[in-house]
Every structure is written in structure tokens, then in C-alpha cells.
Design a protein around this motif. Structure first.
Motif, short mmCIF file in Angstrom:
data_model
loop_
_atom_site.label_atom_id
_atom_site.label_comp_id
_atom_site.label_asym_id
_atom_site.label_seq_id
_atom_site.Cartn_x
_atom_site.Cartn_y
_atom_site.Cartn_z
N SER A 122 71.50 66.60 0.11
CA SER A 122 72.80 65.61 0.02
C SER A 122 73.01 64.79 1.57
CB SER A 122 73.29 66.48 -0.32
OG SER A 122 74.13 67.60 0.14
N THR A 123 72.79 65.86 2.68
CA THR A 123 73.37 64.75 3.17
C THR A 123 71.96 63.49 4.19
OG1 THR A 123 72.51 66.61 4.56
CG2 THR A 123 74.61 67.04 4.58
N ILE A 124 71.12 64.39 3.89
CA ILE A 124 69.54 62.83 4.33
C ILE A 124 69.47 61.83 3.32
CG2 ILE A 124 68.08 64.05 3.09
CD1 ILE A 124 68.23 63.29 6.73
N VAL A 125 70.64 61.56 2.07
CA VAL A 125 70.38 61.04 1.00
C VAL A 125 71.13 59.72 2.24
CG1 VAL A 125 71.17 59.91 -0.70
CG2 VAL A 125 70.58 62.69 -0.73
N GLY A 126 72.07 59.44 2.71
CA GLY A 126 72.63 58.43 2.99
C GLY A 126 71.59 57.26 4.42
N SER A 127 70.64 58.87 5.05
CA SER A 127 69.68 58.00 5.88
C SER A 127 68.20 57.62 4.95
CB SER A 127 69.04 59.28 7.03
OG SER A 127 70.02 59.89 7.68
N VAL A 128 68.22 58.13 3.61
CA VAL A 128 66.99 57.03 3.03
C VAL A 128 67.21 56.25 2.29
CG1 VAL A 128 65.48 58.34 1.44
CG2 VAL A 128 65.86 59.54 2.42
N VAL A 129 68.81 56.00 1.98
CA VAL A 129 69.03 55.46 1.37
C VAL A 129 69.23 54.01 2.37
CG1 VAL A 129 71.25 53.54 1.17
CG2 VAL A 129 70.94 56.01 -0.14
N ILE A 130 69.37 54.29 3.92
CA ILE A 130 69.79 53.19 4.78
C ILE A 130 67.35 53.05 5.21
CG2 ILE A 130 69.24 52.60 7.28
CD1 ILE A 130 71.72 54.44 7.18
N THR A 131 66.59 53.76 4.85
CA THR A 131 64.82 53.25 5.64
C THR A 131 64.78 52.59 4.25
OG1 THR A 131 65.22 55.60 6.55
CG2 THR A 131 62.97 54.59 6.01
N ALA A 132 65.05 53.49 3.30
CA ALA A 132 64.36 52.06 1.53
C ALA A 132 65.07 51.30 1.98
CB ALA A 132 64.57 52.93 0.70
N ALA A 133 65.81 50.52 2.48
CA ALA A 133 66.86 49.32 2.28
C ALA A 133 66.02 48.45 3.48
CB ALA A 133 68.49 49.30 2.46
N GLY A 134 66.03 48.69 5.29
CA GLY A 134 65.86 48.24 5.64
C GLY A 134 63.76 47.74 5.87
N LEU A 135 62.93 48.99 5.28
CA LEU A 135 61.82 48.57 4.36
C LEU A 135 61.83 47.41 3.51
CD1 LEU A 135 60.33 52.33 3.17
CD2 LEU A 135 60.33 50.77 5.51
N SER A 136 62.26 47.80 2.54
CA SER A 136 62.86 45.97 1.55
C SER A 136 63.52 44.81 2.65
CB SER A 136 63.82 47.04 0.06
OG SER A 136 63.46 47.77 -0.04
N PHE A 137 64.37 45.23 3.73
CA PHE A 137 64.69 44.38 4.32
C PHE A 137 63.36 43.25 4.76
CE2 PHE A 137 66.24 42.27 8.68
CZ PHE A 137 67.05 41.88 7.50
N LEU A 138 62.37 44.68 5.45
CA LEU A 138 61.00 44.08 5.81
C LEU A 138 59.96 43.50 4.93
CD1 LEU A 138 60.78 46.88 9.05
CD2 LEU A 138 61.31 44.66 8.84
N GLY A 139 59.82 43.40 3.99
CA GLY A 139 59.23 43.37 2.76
C GLY A 139 58.33 44.50 2.45
N LEU A 140 58.58 45.55 2.76
CA LEU A 140 57.00 47.15 2.57
C LEU A 140 57.91 47.75 1.37
CD1 LEU A 140 56.93 47.81 6.31
CD2 LEU A 140 55.21 46.21 4.74
N GLY A 141 59.00 46.79 1.11
CA GLY A 141 59.57 48.39 -0.02
C GLY A 141 60.09 47.21 -1.23
N VAL A 142 60.53 47.14 -1.84
CA VAL A 142 60.80 47.12 -3.07
C VAL A 142 60.83 45.76 -3.31
CG1 VAL A 142 62.88 46.56 -4.73
CG2 VAL A 142 62.63 48.76 -4.20
N GLN A 143 60.19 44.49 -3.87
CA GLN A 143 59.66 43.13 -4.18
C GLN A 143 60.68 42.34 -5.63
OE1 GLN A 143 57.33 41.77 -2.23
NE2 GLN A 143 58.20 43.64 -0.98
N PRO A 144 61.25 41.50 -4.80
CA PRO A 144 61.76 39.47 -6.00
C PRO A 144 61.12 39.79 -7.39
CG PRO A 144 61.54 39.19 -3.35
CD PRO A 144 60.28 40.80 -3.33
N PRO A 145 61.67 39.93 -8.21
CA PRO A 145 63.40 39.73 -8.77
C PRO A 145 64.09 41.16 -8.51
CG PRO A 145 61.53 39.65 -10.29
CD PRO A 145 60.67 39.61 -9.19
#
Length: 209
Positions: A122-145
């Protein structure tokens, strides 16, 4: 939320049996923890970026990369807790009664070990959310649309001087979500830790007196 919570849940489901079996069988535990130490040598974010780049963009690949990153940390927590439980009297009593090892692990020991993993997860979820958002920010995660906060923040950079709210609002939502999960983790730790509960009870009795 899917990218933040799913890797934590899957990582915990893998880490709990790995940590418990490693604590029970010493040679298996030594081999398992040495492999985890190899993964520990890489910083979490850099390892996630490397794995996401190797697997390719996409939600599923990003979740797999985050699971690999999270398993060593959760396994270490479970392993340490299981090693402590292994030497307690109730485990010795179960072994003296010729209880099978699998029953000792997953009936006797599991309820006393899983709380540590739940609190850590439960304490690590926040860090994972930030990491996942960072990967998508760099184009390595979720893709549009597919809508994702990291993508929204990345696309909002082009309009930062014209409409700053486009990039600011996803960032604010990520911040609020991370704080909420951190508070949830603290509350779970206080409620599941018997020593913390005992201190709270003593404090309330002193206030009542």
C-alpha cells in the motif's frame, strides 16, 4: 490506477510465496535472495525504463516491467518477516506435531506474514503510479489514444505558456493520488502493527485518565 495498482498486486502474489519458501528452505532462500540482490543493484526507475524499452510500449508490457521491478522489494520484506516467524514457538510446536511444511507455511505462517506485505504494497503504490506516469511521459508506457496522466502531461508541454492547466491538472491529480495512497499505507501500518495499536491504546487511556 490500473498501471499503479495491478503491478503491486501481481508483485505481492509472486513475492509472498517466494519470500516464505526462501525463509523455510535455507538453500533456496540463499539462491533466491542473491538473484534479488542482482535486481537490487539497478535503481528502480532505471530498471523500469530499461525493461519497458526492451519489451516495447504498451500497457501490458509496462505492467510486466513494473512487476519485475517490484518483486525484489516485496520479496525482501516477506523474507525478513518469515525468517522471524520461523523461529517462534508456534512454528516449533507445529513442527513437533509433524505438521507438513506446506501447511505450516500457508496455514500457520501466512496470516502473520501477509500483513507486512500488505502494508508495504500500500505504501509503494504511490511510487509505482509516478513511475508508470513517467514511462508514459517518455513514450515507453501507455500509448495514445488511451487516456493516461503521463501522456496528458507530456502533450501539455507544447501548450505550457498558452494553457498551463493542460499539463498542470494531470500533475496535480497524480500528486493527490500519491498522497492518498501514502496516507492509506500509514493507516494500514498502524492498524495491522500490534505494537502501534498497543501504543495507541496506552495513549488513549492516559488521555482518558
Amino acid at each position: 490506477l490500473i498501471a499503479g495498482i495491478t503491478p503491486v498486486l501481481v508483485g505481492a502474489l509472486l513475492a509472498i510465496p517466494l519470500g516464505m519458501i526462501g525463509a523455510w528452505y535455507r538453500r533456496v532462500g540463499e539462491a533466491t535472495m542473491r538473484f534479488m540482490d542482482v535486481l537490487f543493484a539497478f535503481p528502480m526507475v532505471l530498471l523500469a525504463i530499461m525493461l519497458a524499452a526492451l519489451l516495447g510500449p504498451g500497457l501490458l508490457n509496462m505492467i510486466l516491467a513494473l512487476v519485475v521491478v517490484l518483486v525484489p522489494y516485496n520479496t525482501r520484506v516477506v523474507y525478513a518477516s518469515a525468517c522471524q516467524q520461523r523461529n517462534l514457538a508456534y512454528i516449533e510446536a507445529a513442527r513437533a506435531a509433524a505438521t507438513p511444511s506446506y501447511k505450516i507455511l500457508f496455514v500457520e505462517m501466512l496470516p502473520n506474514v501477509v500483513a507486512e506485505s500488505v502494508v508495504y504494497s500500500s505504501t509503494i503504490v504511490g511510487s509505482v503510479v509516478i513511475t508508470a506516469a513517467g514511462l508514459s511521459f517518455l513514450g515507453l508506457g501507455v500509448q495514445p489514444p488511451t487516456p493516461e496522466w503521463g501522456i496528458m502531461t507530456s502533450e501539455g508541454r507544447a501548450y505550457i505558456f498558452v494553457a498551463p492547466h493542460i499539463a498542470a491538472l494531470p500533475g496535480i491529480v497524480i500528486t493527490v493520488l500519491v498522497i492518498a495512497f501514502n496516507l492509506l499505507g500509514d493507516a494500514l501500518r498502524d492498524s495491522l502493527d500490534p505494537r502501534t495499536r498497543l501504543r495507541l491504546v496506552k495513549h488513549r487511556r492516559m488521555e482518558a485518565a
